[in-house]
Design an enzyme around this catalytic site. Structure first.
Site, PDB file in Angstrom:
ATOM      1  N   ASN A 116       2.119   1.206   2.120  1.00  0.00           N
ATOM      2  CA  ASN A 116       2.146   2.416   1.302  1.00  0.00           C
ATOM      3  C   ASN A 116       2.984   3.434   2.073  1.00  0.00           C
ATOM      4  O   ASN A 116       2.507   4.053   3.018  1.00  0.00           O
ATOM      5  CB  ASN A 116       0.715   2.927   1.082  1.00  0.00           C
ATOM      6  CG  ASN A 116       0.677   4.188   0.248  1.00  0.00           C
ATOM      7  OD1 ASN A 116       1.710   4.744  -0.106  1.00  0.00           O
ATOM      8  ND2 ASN A 116      -0.523   4.638  -0.064  1.00  0.00           N
ATOM      9  N   ARG A 139      -3.800  21.046  -5.863  1.00  0.00           N
ATOM     10  CA  ARG A 139      -3.069  21.156  -7.143  1.00  0.00           C
ATOM     11  C   ARG A 139      -3.930  21.841  -8.189  1.00  0.00           C
ATOM     12  O   ARG A 139      -5.137  21.630  -8.243  1.00  0.00           O
ATOM     13  CB  ARG A 139      -2.682  19.767  -7.657  1.00  0.00           C
ATOM     14  CG  ARG A 139      -1.695  19.032  -6.782  1.00  0.00           C
ATOM     15  CD  ARG A 139      -1.222  17.748  -7.464  1.00  0.00           C
ATOM     16  NE  ARG A 139      -0.665  16.844  -6.488  1.00  0.00           N
ATOM     17  CZ  ARG A 139      -1.086  15.591  -6.305  1.00  0.00           C
ATOM     18  NH1 ARG A 139      -2.063  15.091  -7.057  1.00  0.00           N
ATOM     19  NH2 ARG A 139      -0.536  14.844  -5.381  1.00  0.00           N
ATOM     20  N   ARG A 161       3.146  -0.292  -2.502  1.00  0.00           N
ATOM     21  CA  ARG A 161       2.736   0.689  -3.508  1.00  0.00           C
ATOM     22  C   ARG A 161       3.967   1.497  -3.921  1.00  0.00           C
ATOM     23  O   ARG A 161       4.653   2.070  -3.085  1.00  0.00           O
ATOM     24  CB  ARG A 161       1.695   1.638  -2.914  1.00  0.00           C
ATOM     25  CG  ARG A 161       1.352   2.726  -3.882  1.00  0.00           C
ATOM     26  CD  ARG A 161       0.514   3.787  -3.250  1.00  0.00           C
ATOM     27  NE  ARG A 161       0.161   4.787  -4.234  1.00  0.00           N
ATOM     28  CZ  ARG A 161       0.056   6.074  -3.972  1.00  0.00           C
ATOM     29  NH1 ARG A 161       0.265   6.513  -2.754  1.00  0.00           N
ATOM     30  NH2 ARG A 161      -0.275   6.915  -4.901  1.00  0.00           N
ATOM     31  N   GLU A 182      -7.659   0.449  -2.975  1.00  0.00           N
ATOM     32  CA  GLU A 182      -6.322   0.269  -3.526  1.00  0.00           C
ATOM     33  C   GLU A 182      -5.536  -0.804  -2.774  1.00  0.00           C
ATOM     34  O   GLU A 182      -4.758  -1.537  -3.371  1.00  0.00           O
ATOM     35  CB  GLU A 182      -5.581   1.608  -3.524  1.00  0.00           C
ATOM     36  CG  GLU A 182      -6.217   2.573  -4.521  1.00  0.00           C
ATOM     37  CD  GLU A 182      -5.660   3.986  -4.462  1.00  0.00           C
ATOM     38  OE1 GLU A 182      -4.688   4.265  -5.146  1.00  0.00           O
ATOM     39  OE2 GLU A 182      -6.229   4.809  -3.732  1.00  0.00           O
ATOM     40  N   HIS A 210      -2.667   6.979  -9.950  1.00  0.00           N
ATOM     41  CA  HIS A 210      -3.872   6.328  -9.404  1.00  0.00           C
ATOM     42  C   HIS A 210      -4.222   5.077 -10.212  1.00  0.00           C
ATOM     43  O   HIS A 210      -5.372   4.652 -10.239  1.00  0.00           O
ATOM     44  CB  HIS A 210      -5.109   7.266  -9.448  1.00  0.00           C
ATOM     45  CG  HIS A 210      -5.033   8.468  -8.583  1.00  0.00           C
ATOM     46  ND1 HIS A 210      -5.485   9.692  -8.998  1.00  0.00           N
ATOM     47  CD2 HIS A 210      -4.594   8.635  -7.310  1.00  0.00           C
ATOM     48  CE1 HIS A 210      -5.319  10.592  -8.034  1.00  0.00           C
ATOM     49  NE2 HIS A 210      -4.772   9.962  -6.998  1.00  0.00           N
TER      50      HIS A 210
END
Ligand code: AMP
Length: 397
Positions: A7, A240, A90, A383, A179
């Site tokens: 990743n 965010r 990823r 993940e 996601h």
């Protein structure tokens, strides 16, 4: 087969080496401050973390250091790189071009580059990692696993915005969602854990981490999700803003004398629970404040949880019902207060919280009572394992 999961971000890179048969993590770690001073973290299964300050001016050098650590005669997890059967990468944005994971080829990378405009912070960095691995392991098959792919099953009523249709036609402006690897993994895991038929189920997944998103998964397919063209939309997150009135952008730009990039920086990096609290983006700090009697910390946790509860209500409507709701990611897995604050809005669904179960962590767990009409679970996301499984599914065992 051993799968190396990568990743790659702009200045950091996380990795795990996973035995796909046993699904055991053989080694994991990260490279930080790539292009700056450089720091390698390496941990072989069952051993302590090794932290080495080492120069890694480029991503290629960082990956070379990871490969060297994996085959180090004293502390490596494998004897040689021949024991790496495949690499799973990823990739953040596959736009409408990729509806599932795909084998990395030159043609495919050219298509990914076309998606770079949509994820300028993430995709180019992801691609640097893919290209560096290709150079260092030219004969090892590589698979790209997209954050957006799982959400490609959304119908147009969920992914189109109320703006001129030509922007979709010309620029592909639409909801993509992110996601996806986690939403896919956790929804499937929820069905398996509860003994439900995934293909005949209504599941809502609340992925609440530093980035947060929620999805409605009907019969194993995503039908709606809260992040949009970019990861800025939807829930309130660590830094965010999530959903706001778009007019705020112009208003703040004028008041604060900022250009669009300046306001976007505020919305991405200085908003969310950090901006609201003025204290921290980390929910542990807000929980500490809440327990110490700081009413503003409690208010911020309420604002966050209220938004999650509203989205759950919307997704119950989208699916005309819900069988199970699963919480996952840093806050979803570890934050009993937020879960409790969210669930207190959902009594109308016949949900009852089991407070004792809600205070446990670290494993798949049902946190609703036996009488609850909807099962509520905590399902730790994974993940990396999901990427390893996808990689094996594409390259074969
Ligand atoms: P993630 O993005 O999934 O890695 O989640 C990271 C976030 O999880 C952190 O910023 C924390 O806010 C949150 N987190 C981690 N541990 C806890 C905890 N014990 N209680 C509440 N929040 C936590």
């Amino acid at each position: 087969m051993n799968v190396l999961v990568i990743n790659c971000g702009s200045s950091s890179l996380k990795y795990q080496l996973i035995d796909s048969e046993t699904e055991a993590v053989l080694a994991k770690g990260l490279c930080e401050r790539i292009g700056l001073d450089g720091r390698l973290v390496y941990q072989k299964a069952g051993c302590d973390k090794e932290i080495t300050e080492v120069a890694m001016p480029t991503h290629k050098q960082a990956i070379q250091l990871v490969l060297d650590a994996l085959v180090n005669p004293a502390t490596g997890a494998i004897a040689s790189l021949a024991e790496v059967g495949a690499v799973g990468h990823r990739l953040v944005h596959g736009a409408e071009k990729f509806t599932s994971s795909a084998l990395v080829t030159d043609e495919m990378l050219a298509v990914v580059e076309e998606c770079n405009d949509l994820a300028p912070l993430h995709n180019p960095a992801n691609l640097i990692g893919v290209n560096a691995c290709k150079e260092l392991m030219p004969n090892v098959p590589m698979v790209a696993v997209y954050d957006t792919a799982f959400h490609q099953t959304m119908p147009s009523k969920a992914y189109l915005y109320g703006i001129p249709y030509e922007y979709y036609e010309k620029y592909r402006v639409r909801r993509y969602g992110f996601h996806g690897t986690s939403h896919s993994f956790v929804s499937k895991e929820t069905a398996d854990f509860l003994g439900m038929d995934y293909n005949n189920s209504k599941i809502i997944v609340a992925h609440l981490g530093n980035g947060a998103s929620i999805s409605a998964v009907l019969n194993g397919k995503c039908v709606d999700t809260s992040m949009g063209l970019t990861p800025l939309e939807g829930l309130i997150m660590g830094t965010r803003s999530g959903d706001i009135d778009p007019s705020i952008i112009e208003y703040i730009a004028k008041k604060e004398n900022l250009d669009i990039a300046g306001v976007m920086n505020v919305l991405n990096k200085k908003s969310g629970v950090l901006g609201l609290s003025g204290i921290s983006s980390d929910f542990r700090d807000l929980e500490d404040g809440h327990f110490a009697g700081d009413a503003h910390c409690t208010e911020v946790l309420e604002i966050f949880s209220y938004r999650v509860a509203k989205y759950i209500g919307a997704y119950v409507a989208a699916m005309n019902g819900v069988d199970a709701i699963s919480f996952t990611a840093g806050v979803g897995e570890n934050g009993p207060i937020v879960r409790e604050m969210v669930l207190k809005y959902l009594g109308y669904l016949g949900i009852e919280l089991d407070e004792e179960a809600n205070n446990k962590r670290g494993f798949n767990n049902v946190i609703s009572t036996a009488d609850s009409k909807v099962k509520v679970c905590v399902i730790p996301t994974n993940e990396e394992l999901a990427i390893a499984r996808e990689t094996v599914a594409i390259v074969g065992k």
